[in-house]
Design an enzyme around this catalytic site. Structure first.
Site, PDB file in Angstrom:
ATOM      1  N   CYS A  15       0.741  -1.252  -0.077  1.00 20.73           N
ATOM      2  CA  CYS A  15      -0.189   0.170  -0.054  1.00 20.73           C
ATOM      3  C   CYS A  15       0.870   1.344  -0.157  1.00 20.73           C
ATOM      4  O   CYS A  15       0.393   2.195  -0.309  1.00 20.73           O
ATOM      5  CB  CYS A  15      -1.233  -0.008   1.152  1.00 20.73           C
ATOM      6  SG  CYS A  15      -2.282  -1.167   1.160  1.00 20.73           S
ATOM      7  N   HIS A  42      -2.990   7.315   2.760  1.00 21.01           N
ATOM      8  CA  HIS A  42      -3.614   6.077   2.207  1.00 21.01           C
ATOM      9  C   HIS A  42      -4.910   5.561   2.642  1.00 21.01           C
ATOM     10  O   HIS A  42      -5.091   5.757   3.964  1.00 21.01           O
ATOM     11  CB  HIS A  42      -2.460   4.859   2.397  1.00 21.01           C
ATOM     12  CG  HIS A  42      -2.875   3.592   2.205  1.00 21.01           C
ATOM     13  ND1 HIS A  42      -3.513   3.145   0.974  1.00 21.01           N
ATOM     14  CD2 HIS A  42      -3.047   2.615   2.817  1.00 21.01           C
ATOM     15  CE1 HIS A  42      -3.762   1.846   0.968  1.00 21.01           C
ATOM     16  NE2 HIS A  42      -3.579   1.516   2.455  1.00 21.01           N
ATOM     17  N   ASN A  95     -10.093   0.064  -0.038  1.00 20.12           N
ATOM     18  CA  ASN A  95      -8.462   0.075  -0.239  1.00 20.12           C
ATOM     19  C   ASN A  95      -8.148  -0.625  -1.607  1.00 20.12           C
ATOM     20  O   ASN A  95      -8.294  -1.677  -1.821  1.00 20.12           O
ATOM     21  CB  ASN A  95      -8.095  -0.779   0.948  1.00 20.12           C
ATOM     22  CG  ASN A  95      -6.555  -0.853   0.903  1.00 20.12           C
ATOM     23  OD1 ASN A  95      -5.876  -0.315  -0.007  1.00 20.12           O
ATOM     24  ND2 ASN A  95      -5.834  -1.266   1.961  1.00 20.12           N
TER      25      ASN A  95
HETATM   26  N1  ACO Z   1     -18.044  -8.478   9.397  1.00 17.68           N
HETATM   27  C1  ACO Z   1     -18.665  -8.770  10.885  1.00 17.68           C
HETATM   28  N2  ACO Z   1     -17.758  -9.143  11.662  1.00 17.68           N
HETATM   29  C2  ACO Z   1     -16.480  -9.154  11.383  1.00 17.68           C
HETATM   30  C3  ACO Z   1     -15.834  -8.736  10.155  1.00 17.68           C
HETATM   31  C4  ACO Z   1     -16.878  -8.631   8.912  1.00 17.68           C
HETATM   32  N3  ACO Z   1     -16.398  -8.165   7.631  1.00 17.68           N
HETATM   33  N4  ACO Z   1     -14.596  -8.971   9.965  1.00 17.68           N
HETATM   34  C5  ACO Z   1     -14.244  -9.525  11.236  1.00 17.68           C
HETATM   35  N5  ACO Z   1     -15.344  -9.413  12.132  1.00 17.68           N
HETATM   36  C6  ACO Z   1     -15.172  -9.746  13.391  1.00 17.68           C
HETATM   37  C7  ACO Z   1     -14.211 -10.433  13.882  1.00 17.68           C
HETATM   38  O1  ACO Z   1     -14.389 -12.057  13.760  1.00 17.68           O
HETATM   39  C8  ACO Z   1     -14.070 -10.267  15.360  1.00 17.68           C
HETATM   40  O2  ACO Z   1     -15.187 -10.968  15.957  1.00 17.68           O
HETATM   41  P1  ACO Z   1     -14.810 -11.675  17.656  1.00 17.68           P
HETATM   42  O3  ACO Z   1     -14.573 -10.294  18.354  1.00 17.68           O
HETATM   43  O4  ACO Z   1     -15.895 -12.594  17.829  1.00 17.68           O
HETATM   44  O5  ACO Z   1     -13.640 -12.544  17.431  1.00 17.68           O
HETATM   45  C9  ACO Z   1     -14.668  -9.086  15.427  1.00 17.68           C
HETATM   46  O6  ACO Z   1     -15.485  -8.719  14.359  1.00 17.68           O
HETATM   47  C10 ACO Z   1     -13.473  -7.755  15.541  1.00 17.68           C
HETATM   48  O7  ACO Z   1     -12.495  -8.229  14.445  1.00 17.68           O
HETATM   49  P2  ACO Z   1     -11.085  -7.503  14.762  1.00 17.68           P
HETATM   50  O8  ACO Z   1     -10.352  -8.011  13.601  1.00 17.68           O
HETATM   51  O9  ACO Z   1     -10.435  -7.186  15.744  1.00 17.68           O
HETATM   52  O10 ACO Z   1     -11.856  -5.873  14.060  1.00 17.68           O
HETATM   53  P3  ACO Z   1     -11.051  -4.658  13.977  1.00 17.68           P
HETATM   54  O11 ACO Z   1     -11.507  -3.492  14.728  1.00 17.68           O
HETATM   55  O12 ACO Z   1      -9.482  -4.721  14.204  1.00 17.68           O
HETATM   56  O13 ACO Z   1     -11.136  -4.316  12.425  1.00 17.68           O
HETATM   57  C11 ACO Z   1      -9.608  -4.452  10.249  1.00 17.68           C
HETATM   58  C12 ACO Z   1     -10.555  -5.170  11.497  1.00 17.68           C
HETATM   59  C13 ACO Z   1     -10.781  -3.433   9.613  1.00 17.68           C
HETATM   60  C14 ACO Z   1      -9.030  -5.107   9.304  1.00 17.68           C
HETATM   61  C15 ACO Z   1      -8.700  -3.600  10.748  1.00 17.68           C
HETATM   62  O14 ACO Z   1      -7.907  -4.260  11.938  1.00 17.68           O
HETATM   63  C16 ACO Z   1      -7.851  -2.729   9.956  1.00 17.68           C
HETATM   64  O15 ACO Z   1      -8.163  -1.680   9.564  1.00 17.68           O
HETATM   65  N6  ACO Z   1      -6.572  -3.324  10.004  1.00 17.68           N
HETATM   66  C17 ACO Z   1      -5.324  -2.615   9.214  1.00 17.68           C
HETATM   67  C18 ACO Z   1      -5.728  -2.624   7.747  1.00 17.68           C
HETATM   68  C19 ACO Z   1      -4.339  -1.820   6.953  1.00 17.68           C
HETATM   69  O16 ACO Z   1      -3.998  -0.631   7.412  1.00 17.68           O
HETATM   70  N7  ACO Z   1      -3.685  -2.534   6.088  1.00 17.68           N
HETATM   71  C20 ACO Z   1      -2.596  -2.247   5.609  1.00 17.68           C
HETATM   72  C21 ACO Z   1      -2.817  -1.716   4.121  1.00 17.68           C
HETATM   73  S1  ACO Z   1      -3.487  -3.180   3.159  1.00 17.68           S
HETATM   74  C22 ACO Z   1      -2.065  -3.504   2.303  1.00 17.68           C
HETATM   75  O17 ACO Z   1      -0.909  -3.387   2.425  1.00 17.68           O
HETATM   76  C23 ACO Z   1      -2.376  -4.459   1.093  1.00 17.68           C
END
Ligand code: ACO
Length: 327
Positions: free
Chosen positions: A114, A254, A284
């Site tokens: 990214c 980003h 993204n």
């Molecule tokens: N719908 C509903 N529930 C979901 C979903 C979904 N799509 N996805 C995950 N959940 C659930 C999980 O299973 C979890 O349930 P549990 O508590 O029962 O285990 C709960 O929601 C919380 O999940 P988390 O993964 O802790 O959610 P978080 O708040 O961390 O959000 C996310 C996830 C959006 C992916 C976040 O962690 C994020 O943005 N991470 C960074 C992304 C990023 O910057 N990436 C770098 C660039 S990408 C690249 O380089 C290609």
């Protein structure tokens, strides 16, 4: 010494729109979760057999050349940032050049997930600053849908397809890319990656069955690194250029997660209305997010505006650039 100025920007997203409502029918998710946790409402997906990132990159570059009134034969170099190249080789930059009629000049890909666009403008600007080239095209293009597992709710809601391109040209008025910082740390390699398809795990029936050709992300770990590093590097570039929040006309972050963007803006002392945001409509798009932001906000930009570009991605990779808008 000349600086490399962005003298034009163009973007392209495919027609098909994948909404949160459609994703609700594909995996166990809902609009409220996706919107509140990421800020994403919809993303564009490239449909059609035999179409890769180069298709979108070529559309963005062709539109750019028309806009800046430049013939393909006048381009000196093209760099493509992508994590989803059409092929392992030849590189996507070569393919884009062929599609738009740019011939007999250097072209190559940069892979920094990214942060790819930030890395690519940093590299491309060197060729302008040394006086070697006069017109360098930088394009970020990613077909993330090609490596997204649409049975994995933790990643399939995040990504979209798109491309954006800018022209870099010399500027002696003190405008352009005035500073940039790029960083990486291999500590991130197990938190965000596509395991198979490269030389370590070439494709086999087993790798396909194990779904190793899709993006794997340990979201919460990446989130922590992204929030800290994107904010830190943005603060670093502001400090070393004596910029306060009030001096910055636009933060161009980003677009991975609205919450990461908000945290970065808060750390920089920048108000929400000065933050470019289009994650709600594209998701993204990896290397395309920053040029697509510049494209969407182009009409609001004024000559001399101070922009801070900031990115974070797989690797981990991250960085920031200080740009004085040139038109
Ligand atoms: N719908 C509903 N529930 C979901 C979903 C979904 N799509 N996805 C995950 N959940 C659930 C999980 O299973 C979890 O349930 P549990 O508590 O029962 O285990 C709960 O929601 C919380 O999940 P988390 O993964 O802790 O959610 P978080 O708040 O961390 O959000 C996310 C996830 C959006 C992916 C976040 O962690 C994020 O943005 N991470 C960074 C992304 C990023 O910057 N990436 C770098 C660039 S990408 C690249 O380089 C290609």
């Amino acid at each position: 010494m000349s600086k490399a100025a962005i003298t034009g920007v163009h973007g392209y997203v495919p027609d098909y729109v994948l909404t949160n409502a459609e994703l609700e029918r594909m995996v166990d998710t809902n609009d409220e979760w996706i919107t509140s946790r990421t800020g994403i409402k919809e993303r564009h997906i490239l449909k059609g057999e035999g179409m890769g990132s180069s298709h979108m990159g070529a559309k963005a570059v062709a539109g750019l050349l028309e806009k800046v009134n430049t013939k393909p034969e006048d381009v000196d170099l093209l760099i493509c940032a992508t994590t989803t190249p059409d092929f392992v080789f030849p590189c996507t930059a070569n393919l884009i050049c062929d599609m738009v009629g740019i011939r007999n000049v250097g072209s190559f890909d940069i892979q920094a997930a990214c942060s790819g666009f930030l890395y690519a403008i940093t590299v491309g600007s060197q060729f302008i600053e040394t006086g070697k080239y006069k017109k360098v095209v930088i394009v970020g293009a990613d077909k993330m849908s090609a490596i997204t597992d649409y049975t994995d709710r933790t990643t399939c809601v995040l990504f979209g397809d798109g491309a954006g391109a800018v022209m870099l040209e010399p500027n002696t008025e003190g405008l352009g890319i005035l500073d940039s910082i790029i960083k990486s740390d291999g500590v991130g390699q197990n938190h965000l990656f596509q395991k198979a398809g490269g030389s370590r795990y070439p494709p086999t029936h087993e790798t396909v069955e194990k779904r190793w050709h899709y993006v794997y992300q340990d979201g919460p770990s990446v989130f922590k690194f992204a929030v800290k590093n994107m904010a830190d590097v943005s603060a670093e570039i502001m400090e070393r250029n004596q910029l306060s929040g009030g001096d910055v006309a636009w933060l161009v972050p980003h677009q991975a997660n609205k919450r990461i963007i908000d945290a970065t803006a808060h750390r920089m002392g920048i108000q929400t209305d000065k933050v470019m945001m289009n994650i709600h409509k594209y998701g993204n798009t990896t290397a395309a997010t920053i040029p697509l932001c510049l494209f969407d906000y182009e009409s609001q930009l004024k000559k001399g505006d101070n922009l801070v570009l900031a990115a974070f991605g797989g690797g981990f990779t991250w960085g920031a650039a200080y740009v004085k808008w040139a038109y």
